[in-house]
Design a protein around this motif. Structure first.
Motif, short mmCIF file in Angstrom:
data_model
loop_
_atom_site.label_atom_id
_atom_site.label_comp_id
_atom_site.label_asym_id
_atom_site.label_seq_id
_atom_site.Cartn_x
_atom_site.Cartn_y
_atom_site.Cartn_z
N THR A 89 37.78 26.43 7.85
CA THR A 89 36.43 26.59 7.27
C THR A 89 35.38 26.53 8.35
O THR A 89 34.40 27.31 8.34
N LEU A 90 35.56 25.63 9.30
CA LEU A 90 34.61 25.53 10.42
C LEU A 90 34.59 26.83 11.23
O LEU A 90 33.53 27.33 11.61
N ALA A 91 35.80 27.39 11.47
CA ALA A 91 35.87 28.65 12.22
C ALA A 91 35.20 29.78 11.45
O ALA A 91 34.44 30.58 12.02
N ALA A 92 35.50 29.85 10.13
CA ALA A 92 34.89 30.91 9.31
C ALA A 92 33.38 30.74 9.25
O ALA A 92 32.62 31.72 9.33
N THR A 93 32.95 29.47 9.11
CA THR A 93 31.51 29.21 9.07
C THR A 93 30.84 29.62 10.37
O THR A 93 29.77 30.25 10.38
N THR A 94 31.49 29.25 11.48
CA THR A 94 30.95 29.63 12.79
C THR A 94 30.85 31.14 12.93
O THR A 94 29.85 31.68 13.42
N PHE A 95 31.90 31.85 12.46
CA PHE A 95 31.90 33.31 12.55
C PHE A 95 30.77 33.91 11.71
O PHE A 95 30.06 34.82 12.15
N ILE A 96 30.62 33.38 10.49
CA ILE A 96 29.57 33.89 9.60
C ILE A 96 28.19 33.63 10.19
O ILE A 96 27.30 34.50 10.18
N ILE A 97 28.00 32.41 10.73
CA ILE A 97 26.71 32.08 11.33
C ILE A 97 26.43 32.99 12.53
O ILE A 97 25.30 33.46 12.72
N LEU A 98 27.48 33.24 13.34
CA LEU A 98 27.31 34.14 14.48
C LEU A 98 26.93 35.55 14.02
O LEU A 98 26.09 36.21 14.66
N LEU A 99 27.56 36.00 12.91
CA LEU A 99 27.20 37.31 12.38
C LEU A 99 25.74 37.34 11.95
O LEU A 99 25.00 38.30 12.22
N PHE A 100 25.31 36.28 11.25
CA PHE A 100 23.92 36.21 10.82
C PHE A 100 22.99 36.22 12.02
O PHE A 100 21.97 36.93 12.04
N PHE A 101 23.32 35.42 13.04
CA PHE A 101 22.48 35.36 14.23
C PHE A 101 22.46 36.70 14.96
O PHE A 101 21.42 37.12 15.48
N TYR A 102 23.61 37.38 15.00
CA TYR A 102 23.67 38.69 15.66
C TYR A 102 22.78 39.69 14.93
O TYR A 102 22.01 40.43 15.56
N LYS A 103 22.91 39.70 13.60
CA LYS A 103 22.07 40.62 12.81
C LYS A 103 20.59 40.26 12.97
O LYS A 103 19.74 41.15 13.16
#
Length: 482
Positions: free
Chosen positions: A181-195
């Protein structure tokens, strides 16, 4: 419109929600594990509590039989109630593996309670033998309960022996799930930050490139940003600024070209004036000579010759006037009359003309030498080539807001191509011959410049009826062109 502040707030809320969900998931999983541990522990403690309550109630009853004290009686009653309550709670511990054991355990507790109640009852009735018998039965039952308690606890351990590995595995699964969950959350947050970072950096990059192009003088590249936030407003404003700068520079170039043409025109005009001065004889000497000839002809009784010389002198004086100074129609008509007098002396009866002028038009100002070039053109092309001559009519009327001047002849007319060429200001349409040297195209340009409008002349021509030139000169207007 979504502002950048709203986007930041939205991103913060999303991150907070994701972290909260992960935290709640971990708490829920941990709570389920703790509840399972507590459930097993409560089962052990309840079974142990039954054994302790059973033994304590026997001891309290024995103490009561020995001293008959009220405290002892109350203590016995309290332990007896605890044993009864524990008996009722045992029903919740039943499962397929311990069903029969718990039923026997329940019957033993019931038997001990019954024996203790009978012992107390006989003790109150002073029947010591029966009270002692039932007390002994209760004590034996309590001993069996203690032994059975150990057996039940052992059975519980056996029953839950397989559950402990499952709980450990579940705990490990929770850890793995937490990491996932932490990895998925980190990935999602990175996607949001990238966008989010792209939504900010790309418009800035586009604006930077557009600014660089404008600094290089390229105003053709439009600024197209579609973000529905302040960047789009900034891009639209920047694009409008680009268009305004482009139009402003184009206007400046046009003005610069006009100024260049004007300077060139002034230089040509100065050169023309210089050449004109170089080619002129002394005007005073010429006028004095013509006046002398006129007086001499008059004295010699040559009145027609005298009048002709006066007309030539007046016409020459009018021609030497600066073209930059306007003249009234009165002076223009006087110049035409002198011109007609000279032509009549040349062509005699071959020249017929008429001049009709409204009195109120005589003070109207026009550029000097406006009418004579048109009349000269009519003479050269409509009268002079033909033996029978021709007729020229000049009509000047007051039309309210305009002054209408019509110059008509009965010559052979001119072609449509020539008419279009004249109206377009083509210099090739200038006539050659003995004239003022001022072409029609020059007159038309001066009229358009003087009155500030291009619709000043119309030409109608037919080979049967001749040519008619109509000048429409507005009363309001009139500018210096010198």
């Amino acid at each position: 419109m979504k502002t950048i502040r709203k986007k930041i707030m939205f991103l913060s809320v999303v991150i907070w929600l994701i972290i909260t969900l992960v935290w709640l998931l971990m708490i829920y999983s941990n709570q389920k594990t703790i509840e399972k541990y507590n459930e097993i522990l409560q089962r052990y403690m309840l079974i142990e509590h039954v054994s302790q309550s059973s033994q304590a109630s026997i001891n309290a009853l024995n103490e009561y039989f020995v001293n008959s004290a009220e405290d002892s009686k109350n203590r016995y009653a309290g332990f007896s109630r605890e044993l009864k309550d524990a008996q009722n709670k045992l029903l919740g511990l039943r499962n397929p593996n311990n069903y029969l054991s718990l039923m026997n355990y329940d019957r033993m507790i019931a038997s001990q309670l019954e024996s203790m109640d009978l012992a107390v009852s006989f003790f109150h009735h002073k029947t010591d033998a029966k009270a002692s018998f039932h007390f002994d039965e209760a004590a034996k039952t309590s001993k069996y309960i203690s032994e059975t308690t150990l057996s039940l606890i052992s059975g519980e351990l056996t029953t839950y022996a397989d559950i402990y590995p499952q709980m450990i595995q579940q705990s490990n699964d929770v850890k793995m799930l937490s990491f996932a969950t932490l990895a998925a959350t980190t990935f999602i947050i990175l996607l949001f930050f990238y966008k989010f970072s792209n939504d900010i950096t790309e418009p800035i990059l586009t604006l930077t490139v557009a600014a660089r192009e404008i600094s290089r003088g390229n105003f053709e590249r439009s600024v197209d940003i579609r973000t529905d936030d302040e960047f789009q407003f900034l891009a639209n404003t920047f694009d409008r600024m680009r268009i305004n700068l482009k139009n402003l520079i184009a206007e400046m170039r046009i003005k610069a070209q006009v100024e260049h043409d004007l300077q060139e025109h002034k230089l040509l005009l100065k050169e023309s004036e210089l050449r004109s001065l170089q080619s002129q004889i002394n005007p005073h000497f010429l006028f004095n000579t013509l006046n002398t000839l006129a007086k001499k002809a008059y004295l010699e009784q040559a009145r027609e010759t005298s009048d002709l010389i006066v007309s030539v002198s007046d016409l020459l004086r009018y021609h030497l006037k600066s073209l930059g100074s306007p003249a009234t129609l009165r002076h223009e008509i006087k110049g035409l009359e002198d011109y007609f007098a000279i032509q009549k002396a040349r062509f005699e009866e071959r020249v017929q003309y008429s001049i009709q002028v409204d009195e109120e038009c005589l003070s109207f100002q026009v550029p000097s030498l406006t009418l004579q070039p048109f009349v000269e053109n009519a003479f050269i092309h409509a009268i002079e080539p033909y033996e029978e001559g021709g007729y020229i009519a000049i009509r000047i009327r007051d039309e309210g807001a305009d002054i209408r001047i019509e110059i008509a002849d009965n010559g052979p007319g001119i072609s449509d191509d020539t008419v279009r060429s004249i109206l377009a200001g083509n210099r090739q349409t200038e006539y050659k011959g003995h004239s003022t040297g001022i072409g029609i195209d020059n007159v038309i340009r001066r009229l358009r410049l003087f009155y500030g409008t291009s619709d000043v002349i119309r030409i109608a021509s037919d080979h049967r009826t001749g040519t008619s030139i109509l000048l429409t000169l507005p009363k309001e207007g009139g500018h210096s062109f010198g």
